[in-house]
Design a protein around this motif. Sequence first.
Motif, short mmCIF file in Angstrom:
data_model
loop_
_atom_site.label_atom_id
_atom_site.label_comp_id
_atom_site.label_asym_id
_atom_site.label_seq_id
_atom_site.Cartn_x
_atom_site.Cartn_y
_atom_site.Cartn_z
N SER A 91 1.04 -1.21 -0.08
CA SER A 91 0.08 0.17 -0.07
C SER A 91 0.70 1.26 -0.16
CB SER A 91 -1.07 0.44 1.44
OG SER A 91 -1.61 0.76 1.44
N LEU A 92 0.81 2.24 -1.12
CA LEU A 92 1.42 3.56 -0.92
C LEU A 92 1.33 4.17 -0.87
CD1 LEU A 92 3.42 2.44 -4.04
CD2 LEU A 92 4.02 2.14 -2.50
N ASN A 93 0.87 4.86 0.46
CA ASN A 93 -0.52 6.21 0.70
C ASN A 93 -1.67 5.91 0.85
OD1 ASN A 93 2.34 7.61 1.32
ND2 ASN A 93 2.27 9.14 -0.10
N GLY A 94 -1.94 4.59 0.62
CA GLY A 94 -3.65 3.87 1.36
C GLY A 94 -3.95 3.07 -1.01
N VAL A 95 -2.45 3.34 -1.92
CA VAL A 95 -2.88 2.64 -2.74
C VAL A 95 -2.46 1.39 -2.54
CG1 VAL A 95 -3.52 3.41 -5.07
CG2 VAL A 95 -3.11 5.17 -4.41
N LEU A 108 2.01 -4.92 3.47
CA LEU A 108 2.72 -3.54 3.97
C LEU A 108 2.38 -2.58 3.67
CD1 LEU A 108 6.70 -4.59 2.15
CD2 LEU A 108 6.26 -4.44 4.43
N MET A 109 1.79 -1.46 4.11
CA MET A 109 1.85 -0.07 4.62
C MET A 109 2.81 1.28 4.81
SD MET A 109 -1.40 -0.87 4.48
CE MET A 109 -2.65 0.75 4.92
N LEU A 110 2.61 1.24 3.52
CA LEU A 110 3.98 2.23 3.27
C LEU A 110 3.59 4.29 3.86
CD1 LEU A 110 6.10 0.62 0.20
CD2 LEU A 110 6.32 0.07 3.01
N SER A 111 4.64 4.76 3.46
CA SER A 111 4.03 6.28 3.65
C SER A 111 5.11 6.52 2.93
CB SER A 111 3.76 6.45 5.15
OG SER A 111 4.45 6.30 6.36
N GLN A 112 5.08 8.39 3.49
CA GLN A 112 5.50 9.07 2.63
C GLN A 112 6.54 10.50 3.87
OE1 GLN A 112 4.83 10.05 -1.14
NE2 GLN A 112 6.51 9.66 -1.96
N PRO A 113 7.31 10.09 4.68
CA PRO A 113 7.62 11.24 5.21
C PRO A 113 7.85 12.11 4.52
CG PRO A 113 8.51 9.28 5.86
CD PRO A 113 8.00 8.74 5.14
N GLY A 137 15.80 13.11 -7.29
CA GLY A 137 16.29 11.82 -7.85
C GLY A 137 14.96 11.14 -9.03
N SER A 138 14.99 9.93 -9.53
CA SER A 138 13.83 9.96 -10.74
C SER A 138 12.76 8.96 -9.80
CB SER A 138 14.37 10.13 -11.77
OG SER A 138 14.96 8.42 -11.39
N SER A 139 13.59 7.81 -8.70
CA SER A 139 12.70 7.32 -8.80
C SER A 139 11.47 8.16 -7.16
CB SER A 139 13.70 5.95 -7.38
OG SER A 139 14.44 6.11 -8.69
N ARG A 140 10.63 6.77 -6.67
CA ARG A 140 9.89 7.15 -5.56
C ARG A 140 10.24 6.38 -4.30
NH1 ARG A 140 5.08 8.92 -6.91
NH2 ARG A 140 4.31 9.29 -5.13
N PHE A 141 10.52 7.35 -2.75
CA PHE A 141 11.12 6.78 -1.80
C PHE A 141 9.78 6.78 -0.76
CE2 PHE A 141 14.71 8.06 -4.22
CZ PHE A 141 15.47 7.49 -4.07
#
Length: 234
Positions: free
Chosen positions: A7-11, A27-32, A42-46
Amino acid sequence: MPLYRVSLNGVARWYYMRTRFAFTSRLMLSQPGTTRQMEAVGSSRFFLDAASNTLFKLVADKYTVRRHPIKWWIRDILEKRLLGGFDALKEWRANACIRRAGLRAIECRGVGVALNPFNPLGSLLAMEHLGRGESGADYFRRQEEEARLAFLQRVCDDAVALIRHGYYHRDFHYGNLLLDDAGEIVWIDTHVKRLPQDARQRRQTIVAMLSPTKLQGERYRAFAEAYLIRQLAL
């Protein structure tokens, strides 16, 4: 490889993932704020999994099915996913190569590829999150000249060890490393490639690895070139 719901920010997205870590299947991932700072350079997402203190780097496909359908199929689907040439797997292997050369590299915990071919974030790399480390680029910028040269020499010493192992770093710059709490260099972006066997081509490749833009000026590029030539007797 087991299937994970990420899950990327709920998606929710699904990935096949090989792991060296006991992740849960959901996995529940977030973006602090720290991950957004990484994306800015950079060009990637974290994304961060706070429960396991794991940083996920997601690499976007180069092409889209709408704009470049043929290139999308050949490059992003056939070459990367079906034939196993996706970016995260290359970085996983390069990380192991850097470790075999005796350098410190970020701990890789998993590598995965998207189940859905229309998921633009085609692959992911899970790695230890060093939240208290300082970017090599930030460290370099705040130093005086003498300290900058000393730091660049340390970075070049790592390059020498890698070159003697038969490889070179394809994206050689300070932003691809962190300094830990003890001030030790930890490589976090590990794009390496095998060096040519021919001595002349080998020297050309090593010199071409050094960019004045990436090393923050021609004087630093020239310093690094002279140092590598002396150390490697090129």
